[in-house]
Design an enzyme around this catalytic site. Structure first.
Site, PDB file in Angstrom:
ATOM      1  N   SER A  53       0.851  -1.196   0.000  1.00 55.06           N
ATOM      2  CA  SER A  53       0.000   0.000   0.000  1.00 55.06           C
ATOM      3  C   SER A  53       0.889   1.249   0.000  1.00 55.06           C
ATOM      4  O   SER A  53       2.113   1.148   0.180  1.00 55.06           O
ATOM      5  CB  SER A  53      -0.886   0.003   1.256  1.00 55.06           C
ATOM      6  OG  SER A  53      -0.075   0.190   2.403  1.00 55.06           O
ATOM      7  N   ASP A  95      -1.622  -1.687  -3.773  1.00 53.79           N
ATOM      8  CA  ASP A  95      -2.972  -1.514  -3.237  1.00 53.79           C
ATOM      9  C   ASP A  95      -3.436  -0.062  -3.460  1.00 53.79           C
ATOM     10  O   ASP A  95      -2.678   0.762  -3.992  1.00 53.79           O
ATOM     11  CB  ASP A  95      -2.909  -1.873  -1.737  1.00 53.79           C
ATOM     12  CG  ASP A  95      -4.241  -2.307  -1.184  1.00 53.79           C
ATOM     13  OD1 ASP A  95      -5.223  -2.370  -1.938  1.00 53.79           O
ATOM     14  OD2 ASP A  95      -4.313  -2.576   0.041  1.00 53.79           O
ATOM     15  N   HIS A  96      -4.655   0.230  -2.998  1.00 59.78           N
ATOM     16  CA  HIS A  96      -5.285   1.555  -3.139  1.00 59.78           C
ATOM     17  C   HIS A  96      -4.344   2.724  -3.430  1.00 59.78           C
ATOM     18  O   HIS A  96      -3.564   3.123  -2.580  1.00 59.78           O
ATOM     19  CB  HIS A  96      -5.993   1.944  -1.835  1.00 59.78           C
ATOM     20  CG  HIS A  96      -7.121   1.079  -1.489  1.00 59.78           C
ATOM     21  ND1 HIS A  96      -8.411   1.355  -1.876  1.00 59.78           N
ATOM     22  CD2 HIS A  96      -7.169  -0.085  -0.806  1.00 59.78           C
ATOM     23  CE1 HIS A  96      -9.197   0.404  -1.430  1.00 59.78           C
ATOM     24  NE2 HIS A  96      -8.483  -0.488  -0.781  1.00 59.78           N
ATOM     25  N   GLU A 169      -8.416   1.943   6.087  1.00 61.76           N
ATOM     26  CA  GLU A 169      -7.212   1.178   5.853  1.00 61.76           C
ATOM     27  C   GLU A 169      -6.168   2.183   5.436  1.00 61.76           C
ATOM     28  O   GLU A 169      -6.424   2.984   4.547  1.00 61.76           O
ATOM     29  CB  GLU A 169      -7.472   0.179   4.727  1.00 61.76           C
ATOM     30  CG  GLU A 169      -6.301  -0.683   4.378  1.00 61.76           C
ATOM     31  CD  GLU A 169      -6.636  -1.584   3.194  1.00 61.76           C
ATOM     32  OE1 GLU A 169      -6.722  -2.778   3.412  1.00 61.76           O
ATOM     33  OE2 GLU A 169      -6.830  -1.081   2.090  1.00 61.76           O
ATOM     34  N   HIS A 214     -13.383  -2.062   5.410  1.00 61.24           N
ATOM     35  CA  HIS A 214     -11.985  -2.285   5.796  1.00 61.24           C
ATOM     36  C   HIS A 214     -11.872  -2.356   7.313  1.00 61.24           C
ATOM     37  O   HIS A 214     -12.685  -1.793   8.027  1.00 61.24           O
ATOM     38  CB  HIS A 214     -11.104  -1.142   5.288  1.00 61.24           C
ATOM     39  CG  HIS A 214     -10.818  -1.225   3.823  1.00 61.24           C
ATOM     40  ND1 HIS A 214     -11.055  -0.184   2.976  1.00 61.24           N
ATOM     41  CD2 HIS A 214     -10.328  -2.231   3.074  1.00 61.24           C
ATOM     42  CE1 HIS A 214     -10.704  -0.548   1.755  1.00 61.24           C
ATOM     43  NE2 HIS A 214     -10.261  -1.781   1.784  1.00 61.24           N
ATOM     44  N   HIS A 251     -12.425  -6.582  -1.268  1.00 58.09           N
ATOM     45  CA  HIS A 251     -11.701  -5.781  -0.265  1.00 58.09           C
ATOM     46  C   HIS A 251     -12.484  -5.841   1.041  1.00 58.09           C
ATOM     47  O   HIS A 251     -13.708  -5.971   1.023  1.00 58.09           O
ATOM     48  CB  HIS A 251     -11.664  -4.306  -0.676  1.00 58.09           C
ATOM     49  CG  HIS A 251     -10.704  -3.998  -1.762  1.00 58.09           C
ATOM     50  ND1 HIS A 251      -9.636  -3.161  -1.593  1.00 58.09           N
ATOM     51  CD2 HIS A 251     -10.646  -4.419  -3.045  1.00 58.09           C
ATOM     52  CE1 HIS A 251      -8.971  -3.067  -2.732  1.00 58.09           C
ATOM     53  NE2 HIS A 251      -9.556  -3.821  -3.632  1.00 58.09           N
ATOM     54  N   ASN A 273      -8.283  -9.315  -0.834  1.00 58.68           N
ATOM     55  CA  ASN A 273      -7.253  -8.571  -0.104  1.00 58.68           C
ATOM     56  C   ASN A 273      -7.291  -8.940   1.372  1.00 58.68           C
ATOM     57  O   ASN A 273      -8.362  -8.987   1.977  1.00 58.68           O
ATOM     58  CB  ASN A 273      -7.489  -7.079  -0.260  1.00 58.68           C
ATOM     59  CG  ASN A 273      -7.172  -6.591  -1.653  1.00 58.68           C
ATOM     60  OD1 ASN A 273      -6.861  -7.383  -2.546  1.00 58.68           O
ATOM     61  ND2 ASN A 273      -7.228  -5.290  -1.840  1.00 58.68           N
TER      62      ASN A 273
HETATM   63 ZN   LIG Z   1      -9.052  -2.201  -0.014  1.00 56.71          ZN
END
Ligand SMILES: [Zn+2]
Length: 344
Positions: A53, A95-96, A169, A214, A251, A273
């Site tokens: 991330s 990730d994001h 998250e 999340h 997610h 995830n």
């Molecule tokens: Zn996510």
């Protein structure tokens, strides 16, 4: 095996879709956590995905540097090196990445892969996620489409998000969002397909939301509606044929029941995830070690402590093993045990 190349990654995704299982995509922030994932996957005879991330990348680059792209590159280079010693395939993903971090995270990583390819070297990452879920769908797709074009030129797969995942998250938080947006509509999925399918031959993954959040919540707190995924896929199939169904990403699955997870696999989730559960698995034995050996890890009352208990390798090794076990559990929950392409 080396990190999966583009063709192998595509085969992995197709195999998951055909056999209705999913790959765990585990967030890592260090060598120890990356090694834990490789160990867990290898012992499960399963391929899988390691992801970084923005916060994980910043952490990995060191607290004095805090460069999220640099830390992600560093972890990816480590994985490229050590993955050769494992008899499974692993793919590397980020990730994001929200729109305001594209220039400091995702774009430098794509450029790194472009540089490598120009020099005849393999890609650094296999796929990246652009998270435009905070934007209206049109703006989200206005950014996603050119990104997909650029990724496709370098055999990179793009993950996009349609709808909003609740909870938080890293610094991606959806607190206070309109709760109807926690559920992606079939219309949203069709619109995403209409725009993204114009990029000929490009492959993308879609995080559609169906009430997932999340972080971790007590059972019952999360109101999942996996049938949203089924309905969306049916509409896609009507519009684009069997091949038009999305490769879906789940997610925010912590705290979901096994039945709910399996239901999503039946609807085409091929990547799930996992962060919160493996974070806890890593920390749990460290907490036990510290509490049990407090007079060894601390210099109490003028004593000298016990080097055998405060050497970080002692508890980091326990943490790595516990996290590897949690990865094995994830593979099993996702019906992936024994599915590696390596055996073929
Ligand atoms: Zn996510």
């Amino acid at each position: 095996m080396p990190v999966a190349d583009f063709i192998t990654y595509c085969k992995m995704l197709d195999r998951a879709r055909d056999k209705k299982f999913a790959y765990p995509a585990i967030n890592v922030t260090s060598l120890a956590t990356a090694n834990a994932v490789l160990k867990g996957l290898a012992e499960s005879r399963s391929d899988g995905i390691i992801q970084v991330s923005t916060g994980g990348g910043a952490f990995a680059s060191g607290s004095a540097v805090k460069d999220m792209a640099l830390g992600a590159i560093s972890i990816a280079e480590h994985v490229h090196r050590v993955a050769e010693r494992y008899d499974i395939y692993v793919a590397l993903h980020t990730d994001h990445c929200p729109a305001d971090k594209l220039d400091s995270f995702m774009i430098p990583l794509i450029e790194e892969t472009e540089r490598r390819r120009a020099a005849g070297q393999p890609n650094l990452f296999n796929s990246h996620m652009f998270d435009g879920s905070a934007l209206p769908l049109k703006e989200n797709l206005d950014i996603s489409v050119p990104l997909l074009e650029r990724c496709h030129k370098s055999e990179l797969i793009l993950e996009v998000e349609v709808g909003v995942v609740g909870g938080e998250e890293d610094d991606v938080s959806a607190e206070g969002v309109d709760s109807s947006k926690l559920y992606t509509t079939p219309e949203d999925m069709l619109e995403a397909a209409r725009r993204l399918n114009k990029v000929q031959g490009a492959l993308y993954l879609v995080a559609a939301t169906f009430g997932n959040v999340h972080g971790v919540y007590k059972p019952g707190h999360v109101k999942l509606k996996p049938t949203i995924l089924r309905d969306g896929q049916e509409e896609l199939e009507k519009g684009y044929g069997r091949e038009g169904r999305f490769y879906l990403v789940f997610h925010g699955g912590s705290g979901s029941s096994l039945e709910e997870i399996h239901e999503t696999l039946d609807y085409g989730v091929i990547k799930m995830n996992i962060d919160t559960d493996t974070q806890y698995a890593f920390t749990r034995p460290i907490a036990g070690h510290m509490l049990k050996n407090y007079d060894g890890v601390l210099k109490v009352d003028g004593e000298v402590g016990n080097k055998k208990t405060y050497d970080p390798r002692v508890y980091m090794k326990m943490a790595e093993e516990a996290m590897a076990e949690r990865v094995k559990q994830a593979v099993k929950d996702l019906r992936g045990t024994g599915t590696t392409l390596f055996d073929e």
